[in-house]
Design a protein around this motif. Structure first.
Motif, PDB file in Angstrom:
ATOM      1  N   TRP A 153       0.851  -1.264   0.041  1.00  0.00           N
ATOM      2  CA  TRP A 153      -0.002   0.005  -0.055  1.00  0.00           C
ATOM      3  C   TRP A 153       0.744   1.134  -0.016  1.00  0.00           C
ATOM      4  CZ3 TRP A 153      -4.654   0.488  -1.504  1.00  0.00           C
ATOM      5  CH2 TRP A 153      -5.320   1.674  -1.428  1.00  0.00           C
ATOM      6  N   SER A 154       1.968   1.517   0.836  1.00  0.00           N
ATOM      7  CA  SER A 154       2.728   2.444   1.116  1.00  0.00           C
ATOM      8  C   SER A 154       3.367   2.917  -0.535  1.00  0.00           C
ATOM      9  CB  SER A 154       3.812   2.220   1.892  1.00  0.00           C
ATOM     10  OG  SER A 154       4.544   1.262   1.664  1.00  0.00           O
ATOM     11  N   LYS A 155       3.490   1.885  -1.562  1.00  0.00           N
ATOM     12  CA  LYS A 155       4.070   2.031  -2.892  1.00  0.00           C
ATOM     13  C   LYS A 155       3.234   2.962  -3.715  1.00  0.00           C
ATOM     14  CE  LYS A 155       7.262  -1.790  -2.414  1.00  0.00           C
ATOM     15  NZ  LYS A 155       7.729  -3.042  -2.631  1.00  0.00           N
ATOM     16  N   GLN A 156       1.665   2.705  -3.182  1.00  0.00           N
ATOM     17  CA  GLN A 156       0.589   3.615  -3.866  1.00  0.00           C
ATOM     18  C   GLN A 156       0.915   5.006  -3.928  1.00  0.00           C
ATOM     19  OE1 GLN A 156      -1.231   1.560  -5.890  1.00  0.00           O
ATOM     20  NE2 GLN A 156       0.320   0.054  -5.142  1.00  0.00           N
ATOM     21  N   PHE A 157       1.442   5.537  -2.970  1.00  0.00           N
ATOM     22  CA  PHE A 157       1.610   7.098  -2.751  1.00  0.00           C
ATOM     23  C   PHE A 157       3.160   7.416  -2.750  1.00  0.00           C
ATOM     24  CE2 PHE A 157      -1.864   5.251  -0.495  1.00  0.00           C
ATOM     25  CZ  PHE A 157      -3.111   6.329  -0.723  1.00  0.00           C
ATOM     26  N   SER A 158       3.937   6.864  -3.766  1.00  0.00           N
ATOM     27  CA  SER A 158       5.342   7.430  -3.801  1.00  0.00           C
ATOM     28  C   SER A 158       5.171   8.871  -4.381  1.00  0.00           C
ATOM     29  CB  SER A 158       5.984   6.372  -4.569  1.00  0.00           C
ATOM     30  OG  SER A 158       5.638   6.539  -6.029  1.00  0.00           O
ATOM     31  N   GLN A 159       6.277   9.571  -4.072  1.00  0.00           N
ATOM     32  CA  GLN A 159       6.239  11.029  -4.739  1.00  0.00           C
ATOM     33  C   GLN A 159       6.355  10.773  -6.267  1.00  0.00           C
ATOM     34  OE1 GLN A 159       9.909  12.679  -2.678  1.00  0.00           O
ATOM     35  NE2 GLN A 159       8.582  13.735  -1.386  1.00  0.00           N
ATOM     36  N   GLU A 160       7.276   9.904  -6.734  1.00  0.00           N
ATOM     37  CA  GLU A 160       7.238   9.793  -8.176  1.00  0.00           C
ATOM     38  C   GLU A 160       5.948   9.610  -8.795  1.00  0.00           C
ATOM     39  OE1 GLU A 160       8.987   6.591 -11.696  1.00  0.00           O
ATOM     40  OE2 GLU A 160       9.906   6.699  -9.527  1.00  0.00           O
ATOM     41  N   LYS A 161       5.093   8.662  -7.971  1.00  0.00           N
ATOM     42  CA  LYS A 161       3.641   8.444  -8.736  1.00  0.00           C
ATOM     43  C   LYS A 161       2.989  10.049  -8.632  1.00  0.00           C
ATOM     44  CE  LYS A 161       2.348   3.747  -8.681  1.00  0.00           C
ATOM     45  NZ  LYS A 161       1.543   2.781  -7.776  1.00  0.00           N
ATOM     46  N   SER A 162       3.025  10.388  -7.538  1.00  0.00           N
ATOM     47  CA  SER A 162       2.203  11.787  -7.182  1.00  0.00           C
ATOM     48  C   SER A 162       2.701  12.858  -8.234  1.00  0.00           C
ATOM     49  CB  SER A 162       2.275  12.110  -5.707  1.00  0.00           C
ATOM     50  OG  SER A 162       2.087  11.089  -4.940  1.00  0.00           O
ATOM     51  N   SER A 163       3.873  13.035  -8.395  1.00  0.00           N
ATOM     52  CA  SER A 163       4.434  14.000  -9.385  1.00  0.00           C
ATOM     53  C   SER A 163       3.900  13.558 -10.933  1.00  0.00           C
ATOM     54  CB  SER A 163       5.845  13.893  -9.432  1.00  0.00           C
ATOM     55  OG  SER A 163       6.322  14.155  -8.178  1.00  0.00           O
ATOM     56  N   ARG A 164       3.733  12.338 -11.001  1.00  0.00           N
ATOM     57  CA  ARG A 164       3.239  11.858 -12.583  1.00  0.00           C
ATOM     58  C   ARG A 164       1.698  12.142 -12.669  1.00  0.00           C
ATOM     59  NH1 ARG A 164       4.789   6.056 -13.290  1.00  0.00           N
ATOM     60  NH2 ARG A 164       5.639   6.129 -11.423  1.00  0.00           N
ATOM     61  N   LYS A 165       1.122  11.963 -11.480  1.00  0.00           N
ATOM     62  CA  LYS A 165      -0.319  12.313 -11.651  1.00  0.00           C
ATOM     63  C   LYS A 165      -0.645  13.706 -11.719  1.00  0.00           C
ATOM     64  CE  LYS A 165      -3.091   8.536 -10.628  1.00  0.00           C
ATOM     65  NZ  LYS A 165      -3.896   7.981 -11.377  1.00  0.00           N
ATOM     66  N   LEU A 166       0.150  14.443 -11.131  1.00  0.00           N
ATOM     67  CA  LEU A 166       0.024  15.938 -10.920  1.00  0.00           C
ATOM     68  C   LEU A 166       0.357  16.593 -12.466  1.00  0.00           C
ATOM     69  CD1 LEU A 166      -0.692  18.650  -9.581  1.00  0.00           C
ATOM     70  CD2 LEU A 166       1.822  18.689  -8.898  1.00  0.00           C
ATOM     71  N   LEU A 167       1.309  15.979 -12.941  1.00  0.00           N
ATOM     72  CA  LEU A 167       1.824  16.328 -14.339  1.00  0.00           C
ATOM     73  C   LEU A 167       0.672  16.012 -15.412  1.00  0.00           C
ATOM     74  CD1 LEU A 167       3.904  17.579 -16.358  1.00  0.00           C
ATOM     75  CD2 LEU A 167       4.981  15.323 -16.376  1.00  0.00           C
ATOM     76  N   GLU A 168       0.213  15.011 -15.176  1.00  0.00           N
ATOM     77  CA  GLU A 168      -1.035  14.528 -16.082  1.00  0.00           C
ATOM     78  C   GLU A 168      -2.363  15.448 -15.924  1.00  0.00           C
ATOM     79  OE1 GLU A 168      -3.901  10.875 -15.961  1.00  0.00           O
ATOM     80  OE2 GLU A 168      -1.865  10.163 -15.991  1.00  0.00           O
ATOM     81  N   ILE A 169      -2.502  15.829 -14.998  1.00  0.00           N
ATOM     82  CA  ILE A 169      -3.856  16.686 -14.570  1.00  0.00           C
ATOM     83  C   ILE A 169      -3.404  18.123 -14.854  1.00  0.00           C
ATOM     84  CG2 ILE A 169      -4.898  17.797 -12.439  1.00  0.00           C
ATOM     85  CD1 ILE A 169      -4.617  15.365 -10.840  1.00  0.00           C
ATOM     86  N   LEU A 170      -2.299  18.623 -14.945  1.00  0.00           N
ATOM     87  CA  LEU A 170      -1.929  19.685 -15.428  1.00  0.00           C
ATOM     88  C   LEU A 170      -1.905  19.757 -16.838  1.00  0.00           C
ATOM     89  CD1 LEU A 170       1.019  20.950 -13.036  1.00  0.00           C
ATOM     90  CD2 LEU A 170      -1.372  21.749 -13.070  1.00  0.00           C
ATOM     91  N   GLU A 171      -1.431  18.771 -17.466  1.00  0.00           N
ATOM     92  CA  GLU A 171      -1.309  18.603 -18.996  1.00  0.00           C
ATOM     93  C   GLU A 171      -2.722  18.514 -19.362  1.00  0.00           C
ATOM     94  OE1 GLU A 171       1.256  15.291 -19.657  1.00  0.00           O
ATOM     95  OE2 GLU A 171       3.175  16.478 -19.743  1.00  0.00           O
ATOM     96  N   ASN A 172      -3.861  17.976 -18.930  1.00  0.00           N
ATOM     97  CA  ASN A 172      -4.986  18.007 -19.335  1.00  0.00           C
ATOM     98  C   ASN A 172      -5.661  19.631 -19.123  1.00  0.00           C
ATOM     99  OD1 ASN A 172      -5.207  15.189 -20.147  1.00  0.00           O
ATOM    100  ND2 ASN A 172      -5.557  14.323 -18.094  1.00  0.00           N
ATOM    101  N   LEU A 173      -5.231  19.952 -18.012  1.00  0.00           N
ATOM    102  CA  LEU A 173      -5.887  21.339 -17.915  1.00  0.00           C
ATOM    103  C   LEU A 173      -5.370  22.286 -18.769  1.00  0.00           C
ATOM    104  CD1 LEU A 173      -5.741  21.791 -14.044  1.00  0.00           C
ATOM    105  CD2 LEU A 173      -7.797  21.683 -15.607  1.00  0.00           C
ATOM    106  N   TYR A 174      -4.240  22.325 -19.077  1.00  0.00           N
ATOM    107  CA  TYR A 174      -3.330  23.152 -19.938  1.00  0.00           C
ATOM    108  C   TYR A 174      -2.602  22.525 -21.219  1.00  0.00           C
ATOM    109  CZ  TYR A 174      -3.944  25.627 -15.912  1.00  0.00           C
ATOM    110  OH  TYR A 174      -4.492  26.358 -14.659  1.00  0.00           O
ATOM    111  N   PRO A 175      -3.466  21.953 -22.112  1.00  0.00           N
ATOM    112  CA  PRO A 175      -2.991  21.297 -23.360  1.00  0.00           C
ATOM    113  C   PRO A 175      -1.911  21.890 -24.063  1.00  0.00           C
ATOM    114  CG  PRO A 175      -5.254  21.484 -23.626  1.00  0.00           C
ATOM    115  CD  PRO A 175      -4.918  22.144 -22.333  1.00  0.00           C
ATOM    116  N   LYS A 176      -0.925  21.139 -24.559  1.00  0.00           N
ATOM    117  CA  LYS A 176       0.194  22.220 -25.341  1.00  0.00           C
ATOM    118  C   LYS A 176      -0.411  22.738 -26.831  1.00  0.00           C
ATOM    119  CE  LYS A 176       4.068  19.188 -23.794  1.00  0.00           C
ATOM    120  NZ  LYS A 176       5.111  18.330 -24.088  1.00  0.00           N
ATOM    121  N   GLN A 177      -0.359  23.921 -27.112  1.00  0.00           N
ATOM    122  CA  GLN A 177      -0.868  24.442 -28.303  1.00  0.00           C
ATOM    123  C   GLN A 177       0.004  24.182 -29.666  1.00  0.00           C
ATOM    124  OE1 GLN A 177      -3.630  26.194 -28.105  1.00  0.00           O
ATOM    125  NE2 GLN A 177      -3.570  26.310 -25.822  1.00  0.00           N
TER     126      GLN A 177
END
Length: 177
Positions: A153-177
């Protein structure tokens, strides 16, 4: 952990712990450690400990430096976190990363964070909290089942996973033009 204040629900935790000590004699040698800086209205917490004559069983060390937190986590039987509301619940992840079973509120994001690594309770239900404390303290088999799940379970919340999820959310909010 953090700050001792009303939203952390420490009055109900102390009251439930007192009830558990009265109802379940096996808990008489247990100690509840409540760490954190004094915050808004913290004096009520200290008054409750005094009123219930719990100084033998409750330790309030105050602020614990980050360097000393691992010792608290490693040496606890289980971790308890019962706020009425919480943003994320980082202390739960810290406890899980040390392989500890958790008893947490069924509110906010806490059930999602604890996952299979512990129990959830109604933070307003003192009797339910007392029963859960008894179970977590006395039922080693159940506690071990929760602890075994912490590794995965603790591996589900790694900083790397969290960073990737955040980047994915930001890319969806602000798609490259």
């Amino acid at each position: 952990m953090g700050t001792l204040e009303p939203r952390k629900n420490l009055i109900n935790l102390i009251t439930a712990y007192n009830k558990a000590l009265i109802l379940y004699p096996k808990l008489q040698n247990s100690i509840l450690v409540i760490a954190g800086n004094k915050g808004w209205n913290a004096q009520k917490i200290f008054r409750q400990v005094d009123r219930l004559k719990m100084k033998q069983n409750i330790k309030l060390p105050g602020y614990v430096p980050d360097a000393d937190l691992p010792s608290l986590y490693k040496n606890c039987r289980f971790f308890t976190y019962l706020p009425f509301y919480e943003g994320f619940g980082l202390p739960i992840l810290e406890a899980v990363s040390f392989g500890k079973a958790c008893l947490v509120s069924h509110t906010s994001s806490l059930p999602e964070i604890v996952g299979p690594c512990g129990m959830t309770v109604d933070p307003a239900n003192v009797s339910q909290i007392a029963s859960a404390i008894k179970l977590m303290w006395t039922n080693q088999q159940q506690r071990k089942l929760y602890e075994q799940k912490t590794v995965f379970w603790s591996k589900q919340f790694s900083q790397e996973k969290s960073s990737r999820k955040l980047l994915e959310i930001l890319e969806n909010l602000y798609p490259k033009q």
